[in-house]
Scaffold this motif. Structure first.
Motif, PDB file in Angstrom:
ATOM      1  N   ARG A 123       0.838  -1.210   0.000  1.00  0.00           N
ATOM      2  CA  ARG A 123       0.000   0.000   0.000  1.00  0.00           C
ATOM      3  C   ARG A 123       0.871   1.257   0.000  1.00  0.00           C
ATOM      4  NH1 ARG A 123      -5.494  -1.268   2.101  1.00  0.00           N
ATOM      5  NH2 ARG A 123      -5.479   0.661   3.283  1.00  0.00           N
ATOM      6  N   ASP A 124       1.987   1.208   0.714  1.00  0.00           N
ATOM      7  CA  ASP A 124       2.922   2.337   0.671  1.00  0.00           C
ATOM      8  C   ASP A 124       3.549   2.469  -0.713  1.00  0.00           C
ATOM      9  OD1 ASP A 124       2.360   3.044   3.270  1.00  0.00           O
ATOM     10  OD2 ASP A 124       4.400   2.703   4.027  1.00  0.00           O
ATOM     11  N   ALA A 125       3.902   1.352  -1.340  1.00  0.00           N
ATOM     12  CA  ALA A 125       4.459   1.400  -2.696  1.00  0.00           C
ATOM     13  C   ALA A 125       3.450   2.035  -3.652  1.00  0.00           C
ATOM     14  CB  ALA A 125       4.845  -0.001  -3.168  1.00  0.00           C
ATOM     15  N   ASP A 126       2.179   1.706  -3.485  1.00  0.00           N
ATOM     16  CA  ASP A 126       1.101   2.285  -4.298  1.00  0.00           C
ATOM     17  C   ASP A 126       1.075   3.809  -4.129  1.00  0.00           C
ATOM     18  OD1 ASP A 126      -1.282   2.215  -5.918  1.00  0.00           O
ATOM     19  OD2 ASP A 126      -2.501   2.216  -4.091  1.00  0.00           O
ATOM     20  N   GLN A 127       1.175   4.280  -2.906  1.00  0.00           N
ATOM     21  CA  GLN A 127       1.187   5.719  -2.647  1.00  0.00           C
ATOM     22  C   GLN A 127       2.480   6.364  -3.147  1.00  0.00           C
ATOM     23  OE1 GLN A 127      -1.405   7.650  -1.586  1.00  0.00           O
ATOM     24  NE2 GLN A 127      -2.444   5.692  -1.892  1.00  0.00           N
ATOM     25  N   LEU A 128       3.599   5.683  -2.962  1.00  0.00           N
ATOM     26  CA  LEU A 128       4.880   6.234  -3.401  1.00  0.00           C
ATOM     27  C   LEU A 128       4.926   6.400  -4.922  1.00  0.00           C
ATOM     28  CD1 LEU A 128       7.243   4.334  -0.968  1.00  0.00           C
ATOM     29  CD2 LEU A 128       6.927   6.814  -1.066  1.00  0.00           C
ATOM     30  N   ALA A 129       4.297   5.496  -5.653  1.00  0.00           N
ATOM     31  CA  ALA A 129       4.244   5.645  -7.113  1.00  0.00           C
ATOM     32  C   ALA A 129       3.503   6.927  -7.469  1.00  0.00           C
ATOM     33  CB  ALA A 129       3.573   4.427  -7.746  1.00  0.00           C
ATOM     34  N   PHE A 130       2.435   7.211  -6.750  1.00  0.00           N
ATOM     35  CA  PHE A 130       1.663   8.440  -6.963  1.00  0.00           C
ATOM     36  C   PHE A 130       2.470   9.661  -6.529  1.00  0.00           C
ATOM     37  CE2 PHE A 130      -2.182  11.088  -5.631  1.00  0.00           C
ATOM     38  CZ  PHE A 130      -2.421  11.546  -6.911  1.00  0.00           C
ATOM     39  N   ILE A 131       3.148   9.556  -5.401  1.00  0.00           N
ATOM     40  CA  ILE A 131       3.973  10.657  -4.893  1.00  0.00           C
ATOM     41  C   ILE A 131       5.069  11.007  -5.899  1.00  0.00           C
ATOM     42  CG2 ILE A 131       5.672  11.244  -3.100  1.00  0.00           C
ATOM     43  CD1 ILE A 131       3.770   9.655  -1.128  1.00  0.00           C
ATOM     44  N   LEU A 132       5.698  10.001  -6.491  1.00  0.00           N
ATOM     45  CA  LEU A 132       6.722  10.253  -7.516  1.00  0.00           C
ATOM     46  C   LEU A 132       6.150  11.060  -8.680  1.00  0.00           C
ATOM     47  CD1 LEU A 132       8.711   6.910  -7.865  1.00  0.00           C
ATOM     48  CD2 LEU A 132       9.675   9.156  -7.382  1.00  0.00           C
ATOM     49  N   PRO A 144      -0.875  22.444  -8.800  1.00  0.00           N
ATOM     50  CA  PRO A 144      -1.860  21.554  -8.173  1.00  0.00           C
ATOM     51  C   PRO A 144      -1.269  20.344  -7.428  1.00  0.00           C
ATOM     52  CG  PRO A 144      -2.699  22.288 -10.280  1.00  0.00           C
ATOM     53  CD  PRO A 144      -1.269  22.765 -10.190  1.00  0.00           C
ATOM     54  N   PRO A 145      -0.199  19.726  -7.910  1.00  0.00           N
ATOM     55  CA  PRO A 145       0.340  18.595  -7.148  1.00  0.00           C
ATOM     56  C   PRO A 145       0.742  18.961  -5.717  1.00  0.00           C
ATOM     57  CG  PRO A 145       1.218  18.552  -9.370  1.00  0.00           C
ATOM     58  CD  PRO A 145       0.475  19.857  -9.215  1.00  0.00           C
ATOM     59  N   ASN A 146       1.121  20.211  -5.487  1.00  0.00           N
ATOM     60  CA  ASN A 146       1.505  20.617  -4.136  1.00  0.00           C
ATOM     61  C   ASN A 146       0.334  20.552  -3.167  1.00  0.00           C
ATOM     62  OD1 ASN A 146       4.267  21.137  -4.687  1.00  0.00           O
ATOM     63  ND2 ASN A 146       3.657  23.006  -5.741  1.00  0.00           N
ATOM     64  N   LYS A 147      -0.908  20.674  -3.673  1.00  0.00           N
ATOM     65  CA  LYS A 147      -2.091  20.524  -2.823  1.00  0.00           C
ATOM     66  C   LYS A 147      -2.346  19.054  -2.497  1.00  0.00           C
ATOM     67  CE  LYS A 147      -4.566  24.081  -5.211  1.00  0.00           C
ATOM     68  NZ  LYS A 147      -5.817  24.396  -5.890  1.00  0.00           N
ATOM     69  N   TRP A 148      -2.027  18.176  -3.432  1.00  0.00           N
ATOM     70  CA  TRP A 148      -2.336  16.754  -3.285  1.00  0.00           C
ATOM     71  C   TRP A 148      -1.264  15.987  -2.516  1.00  0.00           C
ATOM     72  CZ3 TRP A 148      -5.234  14.041  -7.772  1.00  0.00           C
ATOM     73  CH2 TRP A 148      -6.293  14.836  -8.205  1.00  0.00           C
ATOM     74  N   LEU A 149      -0.018  16.425  -2.600  1.00  0.00           N
ATOM     75  CA  LEU A 149       1.083  15.698  -1.967  1.00  0.00           C
ATOM     76  C   LEU A 149       0.893  15.457  -0.467  1.00  0.00           C
ATOM     77  CD1 LEU A 149       4.157  17.046  -3.932  1.00  0.00           C
ATOM     78  CD2 LEU A 149       3.621  14.623  -3.539  1.00  0.00           C
ATOM     79  N   PRO A 150       0.466  16.455   0.313  1.00  0.00           N
ATOM     80  CA  PRO A 150       0.311  16.189   1.750  1.00  0.00           C
ATOM     81  C   PRO A 150      -0.664  15.051   2.062  1.00  0.00           C
ATOM     82  CG  PRO A 150       0.225  18.550   1.323  1.00  0.00           C
ATOM     83  CD  PRO A 150       0.224  17.870  -0.009  1.00  0.00           C
ATOM     84  N   PHE A 151      -1.714  14.899   1.256  1.00  0.00           N
ATOM     85  CA  PHE A 151      -2.680  13.825   1.488  1.00  0.00           C
ATOM     86  C   PHE A 151      -2.069  12.457   1.191  1.00  0.00           C
ATOM     87  CE2 PHE A 151      -5.244  17.597   0.622  1.00  0.00           C
ATOM     88  CZ  PHE A 151      -6.023  17.622   1.774  1.00  0.00           C
ATOM     89  N   ALA A 152      -1.315  12.365   0.095  1.00  0.00           N
ATOM     90  CA  ALA A 152      -0.653  11.103  -0.255  1.00  0.00           C
ATOM     91  C   ALA A 152       0.410  10.753   0.778  1.00  0.00           C
ATOM     92  CB  ALA A 152      -0.052  11.188  -1.649  1.00  0.00           C
ATOM     93  N   LEU A 153       1.172  11.744   1.210  1.00  0.00           N
ATOM     94  CA  LEU A 153       2.220  11.508   2.207  1.00  0.00           C
ATOM     95  C   LEU A 153       1.620  11.033   3.534  1.00  0.00           C
ATOM     96  CD1 LEU A 153       4.389  14.633   1.389  1.00  0.00           C
ATOM     97  CD2 LEU A 153       5.124  12.241   1.118  1.00  0.00           C
ATOM     98  N   LYS A 154       0.467  11.557   3.893  1.00  0.00           N
ATOM     99  CA  LYS A 154      -0.185  11.199   5.149  1.00  0.00           C
ATOM    100  C   LYS A 154      -0.669   9.742   5.158  1.00  0.00           C
ATOM    101  CE  LYS A 154      -2.668  14.400   7.010  1.00  0.00           C
ATOM    102  NZ  LYS A 154      -3.747  15.330   7.423  1.00  0.00           N
ATOM    103  N   ARG A 155      -0.899   9.165   3.989  1.00  0.00           N
ATOM    104  CA  ARG A 155      -1.396   7.787   3.890  1.00  0.00           C
ATOM    105  C   ARG A 155      -0.309   6.742   4.143  1.00  0.00           C
ATOM    106  NH1 ARG A 155      -3.536   9.455  -1.429  1.00  0.00           N
ATOM    107  NH2 ARG A 155      -5.424  10.586  -0.975  1.00  0.00           N
ATOM    108  N   LEU A 156       0.951   7.133   4.133  1.00  0.00           N
ATOM    109  CA  LEU A 156       2.043   6.177   4.321  1.00  0.00           C
ATOM    110  C   LEU A 156       2.026   5.615   5.735  1.00  0.00           C
ATOM    111  CD1 LEU A 156       4.788   8.179   2.439  1.00  0.00           C
ATOM    112  CD2 LEU A 156       3.592   6.136   1.611  1.00  0.00           C
TER     113      LEU A 156
END
Length: 189
Positions: A123-132, A144-156
């Protein structure tokens, strides 16, 4: 073998199914299969860094985690508020007539439950692919990615996932291009 051929065609269609969140992001694009490749590669790296993990299980889980989207499509956060996905039914339909169907279904179920070490890493790998993807877009000037990054990072969830994310966030997407670069004048000019 016909059922296996059908499975292969289902997996192949993931190359043609776009990840729908990019429409809302307003920039970028990626197919489900492209995302899965990134996820699998990250899982491989994680398996090299985490000695207690079942590497084959982790990598296999990442490889098949989005297979149900061959039947359901990729629904983003907004769409999931209004559309009910019957992923269990899709998994049952995909795996029912395969000699290894229960193994495939177990991998997807384990990923979705997120309890085992392998599932947490997957699940972390899934999020990390998106974070990349988001980090690369942000690095080339999209906001726009700067708005989304904190949410993806929080899911780790895992330490290794968080450590990799921190390194990703501290590294320019194109830094590897310039490693050991020496600008030499062309001797022929």
């Amino acid at each position: 073998m016909r059922n296996i051929a059908n499975l292969l065609f289902k997996a192949k269609i993931l190359k043609d199914i776009p990840r729908s969140g990019y429409h809302f992001l307003g920039v970028g694009k990626e197919s489900v299969a492209e995302h899965s490749f990134g996820t699998v590669f990250i899982a491989y790296v994680m398996s090299q860094l985490e000695p207690d993990v079942d590497a084959l299980r982790l990598i296999s889980m990442c490889l098949v985690h989005d297979l149900p989207e061959a039947k359901t499509g990729d629904l983003n956060y907004v769409q999931k508020k209004y559309v009910t996905v019957h992923e269990k039914k899709a998994v049952a339909d995909i795996t029912r007539s395969l000699p290894f169907g229960s193994d495939l279904a177990d991998l997807i179920h384990e990923f979705n439950e997120g309890r085992s070490l392998e599932a947490k890493l997957a699940r972390d790998a899934d999020q990390l692919a998106f974070i990349l993807e988001l980090k690369a877009l942000a690095d080339i000037g999209y906001n726009p990615p700067n708005k989304w990054l904190p949410f993806a990072l929080k899911r780790l969830e895992t330490k290794i996932g968080k450590d990799l994310a921190q390194s990703i966030m501290e590294t320019a997407w194109d830094a590897w291009w310039f490693e050991n670069h020496v600008d030499r004048p062309d001797k022929n000019n």
